[in-house]
Motif scaffolding. Structure first.
Motif, mmCIF file in Angstrom:
data_model
loop_
_atom_site.group_PDB
_atom_site.id
_atom_site.type_symbol
_atom_site.label_atom_id
_atom_site.label_comp_id
_atom_site.label_asym_id
_atom_site.label_seq_id
_atom_site.Cartn_x
_atom_site.Cartn_y
_atom_site.Cartn_z
ATOM 1 N N GLN A 19 11.160 -77.240 60.902
ATOM 2 C CA GLN A 19 11.617 -76.468 59.755
ATOM 3 C C GLN A 19 12.698 -75.812 60.496
ATOM 4 N N ARG A 20 13.024 -76.233 61.707
ATOM 5 C CA ARG A 20 14.105 -75.649 62.323
ATOM 6 C C ARG A 20 15.823 -76.439 61.427
ATOM 7 N N GLY A 23 17.934 -74.818 58.596
ATOM 8 C CA GLY A 23 18.945 -73.937 58.912
ATOM 9 C C GLY A 23 19.596 -74.088 57.905
ATOM 10 N N GLU A 24 20.973 -72.826 57.795
ATOM 11 C CA GLU A 24 21.712 -72.650 57.134
ATOM 12 C C GLU A 24 22.923 -73.143 56.743
ATOM 13 N N LYS A 25 22.974 -73.758 56.179
ATOM 14 C CA LYS A 25 24.030 -74.569 55.633
ATOM 15 C C LYS A 25 25.370 -73.532 55.806
ATOM 16 N N LEU A 26 26.447 -74.031 56.380
ATOM 17 C CA LEU A 26 27.757 -73.917 56.168
ATOM 18 C C LEU A 26 28.727 -73.802 54.746
ATOM 19 N N SER A 27 29.262 -72.175 54.720
ATOM 20 C CA SER A 27 30.787 -72.087 53.557
ATOM 21 C C SER A 27 31.581 -73.276 53.502
ATOM 22 N N GLN A 30 34.120 -72.719 56.244
ATOM 23 C CA GLN A 30 33.409 -72.797 57.593
ATOM 24 C C GLN A 30 33.855 -74.562 57.895
ATOM 25 N N THR A 69 24.720 -79.898 44.476
ATOM 26 C CA THR A 69 24.446 -78.504 43.650
ATOM 27 C C THR A 69 24.099 -79.535 42.739
#
Length: 142
Positions: A19-20, A23-27, A30, A69
């Motif tokens: 699950q970790r 995580g959040e994807k970087l923009s 960033q 995407t």
């Protein structure tokens, strides 16, 4: 009973790691900033070069994110069909054209020593990716 407890513990801990990982994807900004800083450290870029490399990295990160995407949407659709040989050729040709353009842009930004070092870094990164992917189906194994 002990085996059951050990198996359950292992499964719960593995689930937590899985699950970790997402995580959040970087923009793209960033990603471009981090990439530019790494290149600055490796190639000793001056401020002018940093600005140009940042713009190039930002453009690449944005394109990469939009392509990811697009591919996710294709995979999610019900009509999962493999691309034709002509479509594969067009995709590979476009990717190689992009790489050629990137190389030319980097050659214009960097001095000779920096460019040589950058090319070596690119080759190392390619080798690392190939090693990470491992042998593919249909390829001759050595």
């Amino acid at each position: 009973m002990k085996k059951l407890v050990l198996i359950l513990t292992a499964l719960i801990s593995l689930n937590g790691f899985a699950q970790r990982r997402g995580g959040e994807k970087l923009s793209p900004e960033q990603m471009a900033t981090l990439s530019t800083k790494k290149m600055t450290l490796a190639l000793d870029l001056n401020e002018s070069q940093q600005a140009k490399v940042y713009e190039l990295n930002l453009e690449n990160a944005s394109k990469r994110l939009s392509k990811q995407t697009e591919l996710k949407a294709l995979r999610a659709s019900d009509d999962r069909k493999k691309p034709t040989k002509d479509e594969q050729f067009a995709m590979q040709s476009a990717m190689l054209d992009h790489q050629i353009a990137q190389k030319a842009k980097m050659e214009a930004i960097l001095n000779k020593d920096q460019f040589t070092k950058w090319e070596k870094m690119q080759q190392q990164q390619k080798r690392k990716m190939i090693k990470k992917e491992g042998p593919r189906k249909g390829r001759n194994q050595r």
